[in-house]
Design a protein around this motif. Structure first.
Motif, PDB file in Angstrom:
ATOM      1  N   LYS A 130      -1.106  33.199 -12.383  1.00  0.00           N
ATOM      2  CA  LYS A 130      -1.308  34.333 -11.486  1.00  0.00           C
ATOM      3  C   LYS A 130      -1.473  35.632 -12.276  1.00  0.00           C
ATOM      4  O   LYS A 130      -2.360  36.449 -11.982  1.00  0.00           O
ATOM      5  CB  LYS A 130      -0.125  34.441 -10.527  1.00  0.00           C
ATOM      6  CG  LYS A 130      -0.247  35.550  -9.494  1.00  0.00           C
ATOM      7  CD  LYS A 130       0.942  35.535  -8.550  1.00  0.00           C
ATOM      8  CE  LYS A 130       0.836  36.653  -7.513  1.00  0.00           C
ATOM      9  NZ  LYS A 130       2.009  36.631  -6.580  1.00  0.00           N
ATOM     10  N   LYS A 131      -0.655  35.829 -13.299  1.00  0.00           N
ATOM     11  CA  LYS A 131      -0.710  37.059 -14.084  1.00  0.00           C
ATOM     12  C   LYS A 131      -1.967  37.118 -14.951  1.00  0.00           C
ATOM     13  O   LYS A 131      -2.554  38.184 -15.142  1.00  0.00           O
ATOM     14  CB  LYS A 131       0.554  37.185 -14.932  1.00  0.00           C
ATOM     15  CG  LYS A 131       1.813  37.421 -14.100  1.00  0.00           C
ATOM     16  CD  LYS A 131       3.080  37.462 -14.938  1.00  0.00           C
ATOM     17  CE  LYS A 131       4.303  37.658 -14.046  1.00  0.00           C
ATOM     18  NZ  LYS A 131       5.573  37.720 -14.811  1.00  0.00           N
ATOM     19  N   ASN A 145      -7.999  39.363 -15.003  1.00  0.00           N
ATOM     20  CA  ASN A 145      -9.377  38.865 -15.144  1.00  0.00           C
ATOM     21  C   ASN A 145      -9.537  37.891 -16.316  1.00  0.00           C
ATOM     22  O   ASN A 145     -10.611  37.832 -16.931  1.00  0.00           O
ATOM     23  CB  ASN A 145     -10.377  40.023 -15.271  1.00  0.00           C
ATOM     24  CG  ASN A 145     -10.413  40.893 -14.027  1.00  0.00           C
ATOM     25  OD1 ASN A 145     -10.432  40.383 -12.912  1.00  0.00           O
ATOM     26  ND2 ASN A 145     -10.402  42.211 -14.221  1.00  0.00           N
ATOM     27  N   GLY A 146      -8.492  37.145 -16.596  1.00  0.00           N
ATOM     28  CA  GLY A 146      -8.585  36.108 -17.619  1.00  0.00           C
ATOM     29  C   GLY A 146      -8.978  34.782 -16.995  1.00  0.00           C
ATOM     30  O   GLY A 146      -8.748  34.542 -15.804  1.00  0.00           O
ATOM     31  N   SER A 160      -1.883  39.784 -24.340  1.00  0.00           N
ATOM     32  CA  SER A 160      -2.910  40.652 -23.772  1.00  0.00           C
ATOM     33  C   SER A 160      -4.106  39.834 -23.305  1.00  0.00           C
ATOM     34  O   SER A 160      -4.465  38.824 -23.923  1.00  0.00           O
ATOM     35  CB  SER A 160      -3.386  41.683 -24.801  1.00  0.00           C
ATOM     36  OG  SER A 160      -2.318  42.477 -25.262  1.00  0.00           O
ATOM     37  N   ILE A 161      -4.724  40.294 -22.223  1.00  0.00           N
ATOM     38  CA  ILE A 161      -5.981  39.743 -21.727  1.00  0.00           C
ATOM     39  C   ILE A 161      -6.986  40.884 -21.685  1.00  0.00           C
ATOM     40  O   ILE A 161      -6.774  41.879 -20.987  1.00  0.00           O
ATOM     41  CB  ILE A 161      -5.827  39.133 -20.315  1.00  0.00           C
ATOM     42  CG1 ILE A 161      -4.719  38.076 -20.279  1.00  0.00           C
ATOM     43  CG2 ILE A 161      -7.157  38.561 -19.833  1.00  0.00           C
ATOM     44  CD1 ILE A 161      -5.029  36.818 -21.039  1.00  0.00           C
ATOM     45  N   GLU A 182     -10.379  35.754 -24.756  1.00  0.00           N
ATOM     46  CA  GLU A 182      -9.864  37.057 -24.309  1.00  0.00           C
ATOM     47  C   GLU A 182      -8.355  37.184 -24.452  1.00  0.00           C
ATOM     48  O   GLU A 182      -7.781  38.243 -24.193  1.00  0.00           O
ATOM     49  CB  GLU A 182     -10.253  37.318 -22.851  1.00  0.00           C
ATOM     50  CG  GLU A 182      -9.532  36.467 -21.817  1.00  0.00           C
ATOM     51  CD  GLU A 182     -10.196  35.127 -21.556  1.00  0.00           C
ATOM     52  OE1 GLU A 182      -9.975  34.565 -20.481  1.00  0.00           O
ATOM     53  OE2 GLU A 182     -10.943  34.637 -22.432  1.00  0.00           O
ATOM     54  N   ILE A 183      -7.688  36.109 -24.886  1.00  0.00           N
ATOM     55  CA  ILE A 183      -6.227  36.103 -24.982  1.00  0.00           C
ATOM     56  C   ILE A 183      -5.782  36.490 -26.395  1.00  0.00           C
ATOM     57  O   ILE A 183      -6.287  35.964 -27.381  1.00  0.00           O
ATOM     58  CB  ILE A 183      -5.666  34.709 -24.647  1.00  0.00           C
ATOM     59  CG1 ILE A 183      -6.062  34.297 -23.221  1.00  0.00           C
ATOM     60  CG2 ILE A 183      -4.147  34.667 -24.809  1.00  0.00           C
ATOM     61  CD1 ILE A 183      -5.696  32.865 -22.884  1.00  0.00           C
TER      62      ILE A 183
END
Length: 227
Positions: free
Chosen positions: A201-202, A207-208, A142-143, A131-132
């Motif tokens: 945290k980010k 939702n990664g 981006s996630i 997803e990255i």
């Protein structure tokens, strides 16, 4: 990107250094053969800007050292305008590209980025893992198509982890890659932990998955086996 500039002209070296720092690079300088050799054996670099003519040796010998020691750095050779033999010897000796004096700094920047993409990113400026997505041109991460609000250091940290996935990276190696060789003398690397914590945290907020493993007593690893 972390770059070593091997150039005996302090005026040229200073100009290149200041330009690359403004572009967000980590940039170290070496003005002599001996100084460059010491740095190459002690530290790692993504790219090396290598002048052929040095006051105490020949840059081609440094290039031989780089290849003999299997140093995985891209090499951009600096050559004089009429030094065709040096260009040929440099490319045949393992150099990745060359640039001729005098050169424009934006061209230097473009050539360094091209070498980095070929050497580290398989020629791509878009790096994806599950997803990255990382865009090395826009410096966006981006996630699930959600652009993360991250700093330049956090972007570079995530890129460094993804490119070196499944390898244990010490806190010291992360620090020197992202902040420069002067960190080698620091008493601790607690600031690396803080950057890892912020990045986790980010990514989690978007939702990664948390691919970053803490390897206690050693450092961190981007674990690609997580789903």
């Amino acid at each position: 990107m972390k770059v070593l500039v091997v150039e005996d002209s302090r005026e040229i070296a200073s100009s290149v250094h200041d330009f690359l720092i403004r572009e967000g690079y980590i940039c170290e300088l070496a003005f002599t053969f001996d100084e460059a050799q010491e740095k190459l054996l002690l530290f790692s670099y993504d790219c090396i800007l290598l002048d052929i003519m040095l006051p105490d040796g020949n840059g081609l010998e440094l290039l031989k050292l780089i290849r003999d020691k299997d140093i995985q750095s891209g090499v951009l050779i600096i050559s004089a305008k009429d030094a065709m033999d040096d260009k040929i010897k440099g490319l045949e000796g393992g150099g990745d590209d060359y640039i001729t004096k005098p050169f424009h700094l934006p061209e230097l920047h473009a050539r360094l980025r091209a070498i980095y993409r070929r050497k580290k990113l398989s020629g791509n400026n878009i790096i994806t893992f599950n997803e990255i997505t990382l865009n090395t041109d826009t410096l966006e991460a981006s996630i699930h198509d959600t652009v993360l609000d991250i700093t330049r250091k956090e972007f570079d940290l995530l890129l460094y982890l993804v490119v070196n996935k499944n390898r244990v990276l010490s806190r010291q190696s992360i620090a020197t890659h992202l902040w420069g060789d002067y960190t080698d003398n620091l008493a601790n690397f607690d600031f690396v932990y803080q950057h890892i914590k912020n990045l986790r945290k980010k990514i989690s907020a978007a939702n990664g998955a948390d691919y970053i493993d803490t390897v206690y007593g050693l450092g961190y690893k981007f674990n690609s086996s997580k789903v």
